[in-house]
Design a protein around this motif. Structure first.
Motif, short mmCIF file in Angstrom:
data_model
loop_
_atom_site.label_atom_id
_atom_site.label_comp_id
_atom_site.label_asym_id
_atom_site.label_seq_id
_atom_site.Cartn_x
_atom_site.Cartn_y
_atom_site.Cartn_z
N MET A 60 -54.15 -113.60 -40.70
CA MET A 60 -53.60 -113.69 -39.35
C MET A 60 -53.35 -115.13 -38.93
O MET A 60 -52.39 -115.42 -38.21
N HIS A 189 -54.61 -110.77 -28.51
CA HIS A 189 -54.66 -110.80 -29.97
C HIS A 189 -54.92 -112.21 -30.50
O HIS A 189 -54.52 -113.20 -29.89
N THR A 191 -53.67 -113.92 -32.89
CA THR A 191 -52.49 -114.75 -33.14
C THR A 191 -51.91 -115.32 -31.85
O THR A 191 -51.41 -116.45 -31.83
N ILE A 210 -46.01 -111.48 -38.24
CA ILE A 210 -46.93 -111.11 -39.31
C ILE A 210 -46.58 -111.94 -40.53
O ILE A 210 -45.43 -111.98 -40.96
N HIS A 316 -54.74 -106.03 -42.97
CA HIS A 316 -53.87 -107.18 -42.79
C HIS A 316 -53.07 -107.48 -44.05
O HIS A 316 -51.93 -107.94 -43.98
N SER A 320 -48.97 -107.43 -44.32
CA SER A 320 -48.27 -108.60 -44.85
C SER A 320 -47.44 -108.32 -46.08
O SER A 320 -46.55 -109.11 -46.42
N CYS A 337 -58.12 -108.20 -32.89
CA CYS A 337 -57.49 -108.22 -34.22
C CYS A 337 -56.37 -107.21 -34.39
O CYS A 337 -55.41 -107.46 -35.12
N LEU A 338 -56.47 -106.08 -33.76
CA LEU A 338 -55.47 -105.02 -33.87
C LEU A 338 -55.40 -104.28 -32.55
O LEU A 338 -56.41 -104.16 -31.85
N TYR A 340 -51.34 -105.54 -33.63
CA TYR A 340 -50.67 -106.83 -33.59
C TYR A 340 -49.84 -106.97 -32.31
O TYR A 340 -49.40 -105.99 -31.72
N ASP A 341 -49.63 -108.21 -31.93
CA ASP A 341 -48.78 -108.55 -30.79
C ASP A 341 -47.86 -109.68 -31.24
O ASP A 341 -48.22 -110.86 -31.15
N VAL A 342 -46.70 -109.32 -31.77
CA VAL A 342 -45.83 -110.32 -32.40
C VAL A 342 -44.65 -110.68 -31.50
O VAL A 342 -44.22 -109.88 -30.66
N GLN A 351 -46.12 -103.18 -39.13
CA GLN A 351 -47.19 -103.08 -38.14
C GLN A 351 -48.15 -101.94 -38.47
O GLN A 351 -47.72 -100.80 -38.68
#
Length: 419
Positions: A60, A189, A191, A210, A316, A320, A337-338, A340-342, A351
């Motif tokens: 991450m 998140h 990230t 990601i 993860h 990826s 952690c989950l 994701y927020d991209v 995702q």
């Protein structure tokens, strides 16, 4: 026999008392270093990034860590990286780490590392240098806070949950020694937390995505289409019960034309054997646990029609390499952690789908984000806390039903492996 059990019990108690004493001495050691350290402007040209956590955190965080490196290199700074060896090996496997100066063999991988031996070893290594700035990627990293407290630097950066802790005031004591603290909501998140950190430091135009792990080795995959299941986790409280895995394996093999490949570390071997006992035919149930290198493991998951696992590194990895993953998610860290927020989607990644217990609103759990508020799994729910202390599974994970997982599998497979 009874005498032997009594002796073993006494040894266990003495071991626990010894660890408590070791941690107390370590705290005093860092406290004294903190109040006696020199306050001066450091002009060494050195920056230290402390990357805490496990494999999933490495995956991450790598893009943000590399963006920080590029930012400081542009200012003619030398960038040092302090992390556990397994994290360093993960970073090397998934990215270009040639411009980092790795501080070898001084940061522990398991536990929080705040016993006297680990604290003294790590801080002694760090104090051989003077760093202009120290940046910590993960707030749940007591040893990193010890390093910040004990080290002379111009600035220290960290991102922290904006909460009032219910337990363990000493555990969080050294957080206040950071010069620059960023406070965020519990569910933000990881990230996005790092994105906020980068923005405060001055990194421009950083966008969360990601991280894509490219294929780098050839690996002979199973001949038939398959689903991978990661059956282990670093900590016992994050392991779905083996009885649930057994039922899930039976249902999947009976209902779908896919083989199943068990993955994970050595711990997963025992769970595989347990699951295999009741199968009339194990020809479609394969054990890869502990039998692949890291990059081969990546390719095994890349080739799967679907991946299933608890909230850990394998989820993860699947994201990826572009494989649809189903994460059996507890809420010990909230939703840090989950899912994701991209900011930017990537067609080469995927995702994960998160599955939570559905018998209750998880946000209403008294122990929601127990590790954030209370510092330990299960805090806020006495039954769960006692189970976790005995090596059992968190109730938020344990109570995810097999039926819920199978329903999610059905949805994913009906949509071609992606949702």
């Amino acid at each position: 026999m009874q005498h032997e059990r009594a002796v073993l019990g006494e040894i266990e108690v003495m071991g626990k008392l010894g660890l408590i004493l070791s941690k107390a001495l370590a705290f005093i050691y860092v406290f004294l270093l903190n109040i006696s350290k020199k306050k001066k402007k450091v002009t060494s040209g050195k920056i230290l990034i402390i990357a805490a956590g496990h494999m999933g955190n490495a995956i991450m965080d790598i893009d943000a860590i590399c963006a920080l490196k590029d930012f400081y290199k542009g200012k003619n700074k030398m960038v040092y990286l302090l992390c556990a060896l397994p994290l360093w090996k993960t970073f090397q496997a998934i990215g270009d780490m040639t411009d980092f100066i790795y501080m070898e063999h001084v940061y522990p991988y398991q536990g929080n590392g705040t016993d006297l031996r680990n604290v003294h070893r790590t801080i002694s290594k760090v104090r051989q240098h003077e760093f202009e700035e120290i940046l910590v990627t993960l707030n749940n990293a007591p040893l990193a806070h010890y390093v910040v407290a004990a080290s002379s630097c111009n600035k220290s950066w960290g991102v922290f949950d904006n909460v009032k802790h219910t337990h363990g005031s000493l555990r969080y004591y050294f957080e206040k020694k950071y010069t620059d603290k960023i406070y965020v909501p519990v569910d933000l998140h990881e990230t996005q937390r790092l994105k906020m950190l980068l923005k405060e430091i001055g990194v421009k135009d950083y966008h969360v995505r990601i991280h894509h792990i490219k294929k780098s080795v050839a690996y002979a995959l199973p001949n038939r289409p398959y689903i991978t299941i990661a059956m282990d986790s670093m900590s016992t409280e994050r392991r779905w019960p083996r009885e649930n895995y057994t039922e899930l394996v039976h249902v999947l093999l009976d209902r779908y034309p896919y083989d199943i490949c068990c993955t994970g570390g050595e711990v997963a071997n025992e769970i595989y054997e347990y699951c295999a006992k009741g199968l009339p035919d194990t020809g479609r149930f394969h054990n890869y646990a502990g039998k692949t290198g890291m990059k081969e493991w990546f390719e095994l998951i890349r080739g799967a029609a679907l991946h299933i696992g608890v909230d850990s590194g394998s989820i993860h990895v699947a994201a990826s390499v572009g494989t649809q993953a189903i994460s059996l998610s507890g809420v010990w860290d909230g939703k840090r952690c989950l899912p994701y927020d991209v900011d930017i989607e990537n067609e080469n990644t995927c995702q994960p789908v998160c599955v939570y217990r559905n018998d209750i609103d998880i946000k209403e759990l008294s122990c929601y984000a127990c590790k954030v508020y209370g510092g330990r799994s299960g805090r806020g729910n006495n039954e769960c806390y006692k189970q976790c202390r005995k090596g059992g599974t968190c109730l938020c994970l344990k109570n995810i039903s097999v039926g819920t997982v199978v329903h999610t599998v059905e949805l994913c497979l009906n949509k071609g492996g992606r949702v």
